[in-house]
Design a protein around this motif. Sequence first.
Motif, short mmCIF file in Angstrom:
data_model
loop_
_atom_site.label_atom_id
_atom_site.label_comp_id
_atom_site.label_asym_id
_atom_site.label_seq_id
_atom_site.Cartn_x
_atom_site.Cartn_y
_atom_site.Cartn_z
N GLU A 23 0.82 -1.21 0.00
CA GLU A 23 0.00 0.00 0.00
C GLU A 23 0.86 1.26 0.00
OE1 GLU A 23 -3.09 2.62 -0.17
OE2 GLU A 23 -3.15 0.46 -0.54
N VAL A 24 1.93 1.28 0.76
CA VAL A 24 2.81 2.46 0.79
C VAL A 24 3.41 2.69 -0.59
CG1 VAL A 24 4.97 3.38 1.73
CG2 VAL A 24 3.28 2.35 3.26
N VAL A 25 3.88 1.64 -1.23
CA VAL A 25 4.47 1.78 -2.56
C VAL A 25 3.42 2.24 -3.57
CG1 VAL A 25 5.45 0.45 -4.48
CG2 VAL A 25 6.43 0.26 -2.19
N ARG A 27 0.89 4.18 -2.92
CA ARG A 27 0.72 5.62 -2.69
C ARG A 27 1.91 6.41 -3.23
NH1 ARG A 27 -2.15 5.69 3.36
NH2 ARG A 27 -3.70 4.08 2.81
N LEU A 28 3.10 5.89 -3.06
CA LEU A 28 4.30 6.57 -3.57
C LEU A 28 4.31 6.61 -5.10
CD1 LEU A 28 7.00 5.17 -1.17
CD2 LEU A 28 6.47 7.59 -1.49
N ALA A 29 3.83 5.55 -5.73
CA ALA A 29 3.83 5.48 -7.19
C ALA A 29 2.97 6.58 -7.79
CB ALA A 29 3.37 4.11 -7.65
N GLY A 30 2.04 7.10 -7.04
CA GLY A 30 1.19 8.19 -7.50
C GLY A 30 1.86 9.55 -7.36
N SER A 31 3.06 9.59 -6.81
CA SER A 31 3.80 10.84 -6.64
C SER A 31 4.80 11.02 -7.78
CB SER A 31 4.58 10.81 -5.32
OG SER A 31 3.73 10.56 -4.23
N ALA A 32 5.20 12.25 -7.99
CA ALA A 32 6.24 12.54 -8.98
C ALA A 32 7.59 12.46 -8.28
CB ALA A 32 6.01 13.91 -9.59
N ASP A 142 0.32 6.73 5.52
CA ASP A 142 0.51 8.13 5.11
C ASP A 142 1.79 8.69 5.72
OD1 ASP A 142 -1.78 8.28 3.51
OD2 ASP A 142 -3.03 8.94 5.20
N ARG A 143 2.03 8.39 7.00
CA ARG A 143 3.26 8.86 7.65
C ARG A 143 4.50 8.22 7.02
NH1 ARG A 143 0.68 7.17 12.25
NH2 ARG A 143 2.53 6.04 12.95
N ALA A 144 4.38 6.96 6.63
CA ALA A 144 5.51 6.28 5.98
C ALA A 144 5.82 6.93 4.64
CB ALA A 144 5.18 4.79 5.80
N VAL A 145 4.80 7.29 3.89
CA VAL A 145 5.02 7.98 2.61
C VAL A 145 5.79 9.28 2.85
CG1 VAL A 145 3.85 9.24 0.74
CG2 VAL A 145 3.08 6.94 1.39
N GLU A 146 5.38 10.06 3.85
CA GLU A 146 6.08 11.31 4.16
C GLU A 146 7.53 11.04 4.55
OE1 GLU A 146 3.87 13.30 7.24
OE2 GLU A 146 2.04 13.35 6.04
N THR A 147 7.76 10.03 5.38
CA THR A 147 9.11 9.68 5.83
C THR A 147 9.99 9.29 4.64
OG1 THR A 147 8.30 8.95 7.98
CG2 THR A 147 10.43 8.06 7.28
N ALA A 155 9.99 16.66 -1.74
CA ALA A 155 9.16 17.45 -0.84
C ALA A 155 7.67 17.13 -0.98
CB ALA A 155 9.38 18.93 -1.08
N GLY A 156 7.28 16.48 -2.06
CA GLY A 156 5.87 16.12 -2.26
C GLY A 156 5.11 17.28 -2.69
#
Length: 156
Positions: A23-25, A27-32, A142-147, A155-156
């Motif tokens: 799930e974390v990956v 969510r990350l895959a949706g980020s640039a 969500d916190r793991a994605v930020e970390t 910076a997201g």
Amino acid sequence: MTMRTLIAGFGNVLLSDDGFGVEVVKRLAGSALPAHVETMDVGIGGMDLVLRLMEGFEAIIVVDAVSRGESPGTLYCFAPDAADIHLGAGERIYPHFAEPTRSMKLASVLGYLPDNVTVVGCEPASCELGMSLTHAVDTAADRAVETICKMVGYAG
């Protein structure tokens, strides 16, 4: 200088919080993410991780459910012990495995495990049959994605 980094999410999405890494990956895959950072949904395919590491990475971030007896949703960020990533005397590796430490040991033996290995883990509440994360672990994702974004300089 940026290090080519692989973020690898482990877990079985059919077992509730065990799917944390996947799930974390997702969510990350949706980020640039920066160009030097790649994500991989390992799921339960540990051999797939070894094959991907053969492409050459300087760092790996393994994301998985980690049970240490703390409150559900507790995040951990640590470098694994040498015993978790290097083959011990008399220890054998079998190619049919899904667990992160066995995958990393095989990659190490083959010479493809990067020196820079970090685990981002989360204390599960339940690893029983279920297709979604519990509330505590979903919030921790969500916190793991930020970390992880901070770790890779995004910076997201």
